[in-house]
Design a protein around this motif. Structure first.
Motif, short mmCIF file in Angstrom:
data_model
loop_
_atom_site.label_atom_id
_atom_site.label_comp_id
_atom_site.label_asym_id
_atom_site.label_seq_id
_atom_site.Cartn_x
_atom_site.Cartn_y
_atom_site.Cartn_z
N VAL A 158 0.84 -1.20 0.00
CA VAL A 158 0.00 0.00 0.00
C VAL A 158 0.87 1.25 0.00
N ASP A 159 2.02 1.18 0.64
CA ASP A 159 2.93 2.32 0.74
C ASP A 159 3.90 2.40 -0.44
N GLY A 160 3.72 1.53 -1.44
CA GLY A 160 4.53 1.60 -2.64
C GLY A 160 5.77 0.75 -2.67
N TRP A 161 5.90 -0.18 -1.72
CA TRP A 161 7.07 -1.05 -1.67
C TRP A 161 6.83 -2.34 -2.46
N HIS A 162 7.87 -2.79 -3.15
CA HIS A 162 7.86 -4.09 -3.82
C HIS A 162 8.68 -5.03 -2.94
N VAL A 163 8.06 -6.06 -2.41
CA VAL A 163 8.70 -6.93 -1.43
C VAL A 163 9.24 -8.19 -2.10
N LEU A 164 10.52 -8.44 -1.89
CA LEU A 164 11.16 -9.67 -2.33
C LEU A 164 11.59 -10.45 -1.10
N ARG A 165 11.11 -11.68 -0.97
CA ARG A 165 11.47 -12.52 0.18
C ARG A 165 12.26 -13.73 -0.31
N PHE A 166 13.40 -13.97 0.32
CA PHE A 166 14.24 -15.10 -0.03
C PHE A 166 14.39 -16.01 1.18
N THR A 167 14.19 -17.29 0.97
CA THR A 167 14.31 -18.26 2.05
C THR A 167 15.77 -18.56 2.35
N GLU A 168 15.98 -19.24 3.45
CA GLU A 168 17.34 -19.63 3.83
C GLU A 168 17.98 -20.48 2.76
N HIS A 169 17.22 -21.45 2.22
CA HIS A 169 17.76 -22.32 1.16
C HIS A 169 18.14 -21.50 -0.07
N GLN A 170 17.29 -20.56 -0.47
CA GLN A 170 17.58 -19.75 -1.65
C GLN A 170 18.84 -18.93 -1.46
N ILE A 171 19.00 -18.34 -0.28
CA ILE A 171 20.18 -17.51 -0.03
C ILE A 171 21.45 -18.35 0.01
N ARG A 172 21.36 -19.53 0.58
CA ARG A 172 22.56 -20.37 0.72
C ARG A 172 22.88 -21.15 -0.55
N GLU A 173 21.86 -21.51 -1.31
CA GLU A 173 22.08 -22.42 -2.44
C GLU A 173 21.78 -21.82 -3.82
N GLU A 174 21.01 -20.73 -3.87
CA GLU A 174 20.59 -20.19 -5.17
C GLU A 174 20.83 -18.69 -5.28
N MET A 175 21.89 -18.22 -4.65
CA MET A 175 22.16 -16.79 -4.65
C MET A 175 22.37 -16.25 -6.07
N ALA A 176 23.29 -16.86 -6.80
CA ALA A 176 23.63 -16.36 -8.14
C ALA A 176 22.54 -16.66 -9.17
N GLU A 177 21.88 -17.81 -9.02
CA GLU A 177 20.90 -18.23 -10.02
C GLU A 177 19.53 -17.59 -9.84
N TYR A 178 19.20 -17.23 -8.59
CA TYR A 178 17.83 -16.76 -8.33
C TYR A 178 17.76 -15.43 -7.58
N CYS A 179 18.43 -15.34 -6.43
CA CYS A 179 18.27 -14.15 -5.58
C CYS A 179 18.76 -12.87 -6.26
N LEU A 180 20.02 -12.87 -6.69
CA LEU A 180 20.57 -11.65 -7.27
C LEU A 180 19.88 -11.25 -8.58
N PRO A 181 19.57 -12.21 -9.48
CA PRO A 181 18.83 -11.81 -10.68
C PRO A 181 17.46 -11.22 -10.36
N SER A 182 16.79 -11.76 -9.35
CA SER A 182 15.47 -11.22 -8.98
C SER A 182 15.58 -9.78 -8.51
N VAL A 183 16.61 -9.50 -7.70
CA VAL A 183 16.82 -8.13 -7.22
C VAL A 183 17.15 -7.20 -8.38
N ALA A 184 18.10 -7.61 -9.22
CA ALA A 184 18.53 -6.78 -10.34
C ALA A 184 17.38 -6.50 -11.31
N GLN A 185 16.58 -7.50 -11.61
CA GLN A 185 15.46 -7.32 -12.54
C GLN A 185 14.41 -6.39 -11.97
N THR A 186 14.16 -6.49 -10.67
CA THR A 186 13.18 -5.61 -10.03
C THR A 186 13.65 -4.16 -10.06
N ILE A 187 14.91 -3.94 -9.74
CA ILE A 187 15.47 -2.58 -9.79
C ILE A 187 15.40 -2.02 -11.21
#
Length: 281
Positions: free
Chosen positions: A215-244
């Motif tokens: 409602v306040d204009g924020w786009h929320v990205l949530r990453f699980t422990e598994h994603q951060i530990r195992e899928e940082m380069a393949e999923y987390c960082l691309p999701s952040v970069a694409q959103t920006i």
């Protein structure tokens, strides 16, 4: 005679407290009388510290918006404001209780710990290791190993974010793990520990929080422990970069200091957020 330093193996959370100094009289007391005060009702949850470091606000000129000094804690005792300042006339704060923190001599850090942007800073509990290694305020936060890991990768990718950024929405306040400010929106990046966020009650709280931020204009990205530990380069960082990228790129205005992390100053993303009030009395 060499001054004693904590062991390199010491990783105790909250062994260092970064506190604010926004008054030249208070800074003079630190240097000459060797004490600092914290209201007992606003003390941080990790207390007491072994060391205190001091963030200086805009009134300190060339040393402003940075942590430049630290000192060893020698003793902490409860006192009233009247005891701290016996010469002051009676006032509504006279009976307020404080931790009077007796410190050793101020020591200068090898390099200042700079604030990238205007932001409210009151207390940051951290570790000795982080204090000595930090280049900017965001390096000091010590909330979780998951957040530290994500922060390291965001820096490596030159994605400028603010850690533990507080947001007020409809009379509620939320601490964002990472905030990125873009031309056409704002991004909240959350590092979710599996145990905490798998709890149904916490999941419900997360849902309400996400909706309020949306409602306040924020786009929320949530990453699980598994994603951060195992899928940082393949999923987390691309999701952040694409959103920006989708939101027009990160905002570049109101910069306090150039903190490049290996990039040029022109590559840095910055935010202008003025919050001039610092009331820790």
């Amino acid at each position: 005679m060499a001054k004693k330093r904590p062991s390199k193996k010491s990783k105790s959370r909250g062994e260092v407290l970064v506190a604010i100094v926004n008054d030249k009289g208070d800074f003079a007391r630190l240097k000459e009388e060797h004490w600092y005060r914290i209201p007992t009702d606003t003390a941080p949850r990790r207390f007491p510290p072994k060391w205190v470091a001091f963030y200086q606000t805009k009134i300190f000129g060339e040393e402003a918006h940075a942590v430049n000094y630290y000192a060893r804690v020698k003793d902490i005792r409860p006192v009233t404001r009247e005891e701290l300042f016996p010469g002051d006339p009676p006032n509504p704060k006279s009976g307020r209780t404080y931790h009077r923190i007796e410190i050793g001599s101020l020591q200068r850090l090898p390099q200042p710990i700079l604030s990238r942007r205007f932001r409210r800073i009151v207390f940051i509990p951290t570790t000795w290791e982080k204090l000595r290694a930090a280049a900017e305020i965001n390096d000091l936060f010590d909330e979780s190993s998951l957040e530290d890991r994500l922060w390291a990768e965001l820096k490596r990718e030159q994605i400028s974010a603010e850690r533990q950024w507080w947001v007020g929405v409809n009379s509620k306040r939320y601490a964002l793990d990472f905030a990125v400010f873009c031309e056409d929106g704002k991004v909240d990046i959350e590092a979710d520990g599996d145990l905490y966020h798998s709890n149904p009650e916490h999941a419900e709280q997360d849902n309400r929080r996400n909706n309020a931020l949306a409602v306040d204009g924020w786009h929320v990205l949530r990453f699980t422990e598994h994603q951060i530990r195992e899928e940082m380069a393949e999923y987390c960082l691309p999701s952040v970069a694409q959103t920006i990228h989708r939101l027009g790129g990160a905002v570049a205005e109101g910069k306090l200091h150039d903190i490049t992390h290996g990039a040029t100053a022109q590559q840095q993303f910055t935010l202008h957020e003025v919050q001039a009030d610092y009331d820790v009395d």
